[in-house]
Enzyme design. Structure first.
Site, PDB file in Angstrom:
ATOM      1  N   LYS A 180       0.839  -1.205   0.000  1.00  0.00           N
ATOM      2  CA  LYS A 180       0.000   0.000   0.000  1.00  0.00           C
ATOM      3  C   LYS A 180       0.873   1.253   0.000  1.00  0.00           C
ATOM      4  O   LYS A 180       1.849   1.338   0.736  1.00  0.00           O
ATOM      5  CB  LYS A 180      -0.907   0.000   1.232  1.00  0.00           C
ATOM      6  CG  LYS A 180      -1.893  -1.164   1.244  1.00  0.00           C
ATOM      7  CD  LYS A 180      -2.845  -1.109   2.426  1.00  0.00           C
ATOM      8  CE  LYS A 180      -2.154  -1.295   3.740  1.00  0.00           C
ATOM      9  NZ  LYS A 180      -3.066  -1.518   4.867  1.00  0.00           N
ATOM     10  N   THR A 214      -8.800   9.522   8.354  1.00  0.00           N
ATOM     11  CA  THR A 214      -7.979   8.388   7.925  1.00  0.00           C
ATOM     12  C   THR A 214      -7.946   7.264   8.961  1.00  0.00           C
ATOM     13  O   THR A 214      -7.265   6.271   8.765  1.00  0.00           O
ATOM     14  CB  THR A 214      -6.528   8.852   7.666  1.00  0.00           C
ATOM     15  OG1 THR A 214      -6.064   9.497   8.858  1.00  0.00           O
ATOM     16  CG2 THR A 214      -6.441   9.794   6.492  1.00  0.00           C
ATOM     17  N   GLY A 216      -8.768   4.023  10.489  1.00  0.00           N
ATOM     18  CA  GLY A 216      -9.453   2.794  10.090  1.00  0.00           C
ATOM     19  C   GLY A 216      -9.315   2.437   8.622  1.00  0.00           C
ATOM     20  O   GLY A 216      -9.926   1.465   8.166  1.00  0.00           O
ATOM     21  N   THR A 217      -8.489   3.197   7.883  1.00  0.00           N
ATOM     22  CA  THR A 217      -8.376   2.931   6.438  1.00  0.00           C
ATOM     23  C   THR A 217      -7.867   1.498   6.151  1.00  0.00           C
ATOM     24  O   THR A 217      -8.401   0.808   5.289  1.00  0.00           O
ATOM     25  CB  THR A 217      -7.439   3.943   5.743  1.00  0.00           C
ATOM     26  OG1 THR A 217      -6.289   4.117   6.557  1.00  0.00           O
ATOM     27  CG2 THR A 217      -8.093   5.282   5.539  1.00  0.00           C
ATOM     28  N   GLY A 218      -6.835   1.084   6.897  1.00  0.00           N
ATOM     29  CA  GLY A 218      -6.257  -0.249   6.654  1.00  0.00           C
ATOM     30  C   GLY A 218      -7.244  -1.354   6.984  1.00  0.00           C
ATOM     31  O   GLY A 218      -7.346  -2.355   6.269  1.00  0.00           O
ATOM     32  N   CYS A 219      -7.994  -1.158   8.072  1.00  0.00           N
ATOM     33  CA  CYS A 219      -8.979  -2.171   8.492  1.00  0.00           C
ATOM     34  C   CYS A 219     -10.092  -2.260   7.457  1.00  0.00           C
ATOM     35  O   CYS A 219     -10.520  -3.353   7.066  1.00  0.00           O
ATOM     36  CB  CYS A 219      -9.579  -1.812   9.850  1.00  0.00           C
ATOM     37  SG  CYS A 219      -8.359  -1.572  11.145  1.00  0.00           S
TER      38      CYS A 219
HETATM   39  N1  PLP Z   1      -7.242  -0.027  16.818  1.00  0.00           N
HETATM   40  C1  PLP Z   1      -7.399  -1.244  16.324  1.00  0.00           C
HETATM   41  C2  PLP Z   1      -8.184  -2.244  17.097  1.00  0.00           C
HETATM   42  C3  PLP Z   1      -6.819  -1.556  15.090  1.00  0.00           C
HETATM   43  O1  PLP Z   1      -6.956  -2.777  14.580  1.00  0.00           O
HETATM   44  C4  PLP Z   1      -6.078  -0.580  14.386  1.00  0.00           C
HETATM   45  C5  PLP Z   1      -5.467  -0.841  13.092  1.00  0.00           C
HETATM   46  O2  PLP Z   1      -5.522  -1.892  12.542  1.00  0.00           O
HETATM   47  C6  PLP Z   1      -5.931   0.671  14.956  1.00  0.00           C
HETATM   48  C7  PLP Z   1      -6.531   0.925  16.170  1.00  0.00           C
HETATM   49  C8  PLP Z   1      -5.078   1.722  14.321  1.00  0.00           C
HETATM   50  O3  PLP Z   1      -5.754   2.765  13.848  1.00  0.00           O
HETATM   51  P1  PLP Z   1      -4.989   4.132  13.536  1.00  0.00           P
HETATM   52  O4  PLP Z   1      -3.591   3.822  13.192  1.00  0.00           O
HETATM   53  O5  PLP Z   1      -5.765   4.692  12.427  1.00  0.00           O
HETATM   54  O6  PLP Z   1      -5.107   4.927  14.795  1.00  0.00           O
END
Ligand code: PLP
Length: 272
Positions: A180, A214, A216-219
């Site tokens: 990505k 942004t 939650g983008t990866g999830c």
């Molecule tokens: N919280 C959980 C439970 C996650 O699985 C993730 C990412 O996969 C995050 C937080 C991270 O989110 P961010 O990096 O956008 O804060």
């Protein structure tokens, strides 16, 4: 009343109180795209728009019980794996994948939150590489994760670096990798590369959207890919459709009434 079955997607992930990442966004994404979501919780986190504050991992016996109770009863069409917290949970997952011969598995290589909290203990990274990489269909690292997962790499997201970076993942037993490009510097577009064994490369480009939404983008991307696989699409089409979905979501994010805080500048809002 429909007589066809609903594609079932199992998400194995951490809970996000803020609702924008982890289990909560997975459930929303899977439902939105027409799948039925099952879930096993690996960790409870306390978080809000300023980041992850606490992480409480679920005992691995409890994760195992959740998975066994579900999988003894229901056939799943695809699996999304997110936050795994520690080695004991990875061990349970490895056993479960083998026992139930799970397929269409998308592993989002979640390591650290952008606010700096470990979402996988650092002593578990090698186990993820050795035991999980060869058992899943796709891994979806971003550029910082590529650096944490590969020992010798200077990967910056450029096209000419893609083949050799993918080769390093293939050497670890990976079947396909989505590199990505969201973290690449100074680009007008976000370019993700899907590389499938032995050497097929497809390029997935979207215009970069300037936004604070942004979280939650990866999830969202990984659960969308798993859902599209469960709907019967090829891996390449699943990535294409999921990129389209993430791009549209960036324009249509939920707007929350956030309280004033001194940390205002570093706040992240949910993508969906
Ligand atoms: N919280 C959980 C439970 C996650 O699985 C993730 C990412 O996969 C995050 C937080 C991270 O989110 P961010 O990096 O956008 O804060």
């Amino acid at each position: 009343m429909s007589t066809t079955t609903t594609p079932t997607i199992l998400t194995i992930a951490g809970s996000d109180t803020y609702g924008g990442a982890g289990l909560q966004i997975d459930l929303k994404t899977i439902h939105h795209l027409g799948g039925y979501a099952l879930s096993a919780t690996t960790a409870l986190t306390s978080q809000n728009s300023t980041g992850v504050k606490d992480v409480f991992s679920v005992p691995s016996e409890v994760v195992e019980r959740q998975l066994n109770v579900l999988l003894e009863d229901i056939q799943v069409d695809a699996v999304k794996i997110g936050m795994l917290a520690n080695k004991d949970i990875i061990e349970v997952l490895v056993k479960t994948i083998d026992k139930f011969q799970l397929k269409n598995i998308v592993l989002d290589t979640v390591l650290v939150s952008s606010s700096g909290k470990d979402l996988l203990e650092s002593n578990a990274i090698n186990m993820m590489k050795e035991e999980l990489f060869p058992r899943v269909d796709l891994i979806t690292p971003n550029i910082p994760e590529v650096h944490s997962l590969l020992r010798n790499t200077s990967y910056t997201g450029k096209k000419e670096e893609v083949q050799s970076t993918a080769k390093q993942f293939f050497d670890l037993g990976v079947n396909a990798v989505l590199l990505k490009g969201g973290h690449a510097q100074k680009t007008d577009s976000v370019i993700d590369y899907l590389i499938e064994r032995p050497d097929s490369i497809s390029t997935h480009t979207t215009k970069r959207v300037e936004t604070t939404h942004t979280h939650g983008t990866g999830c969202l991307l990984s659960s969308a890919i798993a859902t599209n696989l469960a709907l019967g699409h090829t891996l390449e089409k699943s990535v294409f459709l999921s990129k389209e979905f993430i791009y549209n979501s960036l324009y249509d994010s939920s707007r929350l009434n956030l309280n004033y805080t001194r940390e205002n500048k570093r706040r992240k809002e949910p993508i969906f």
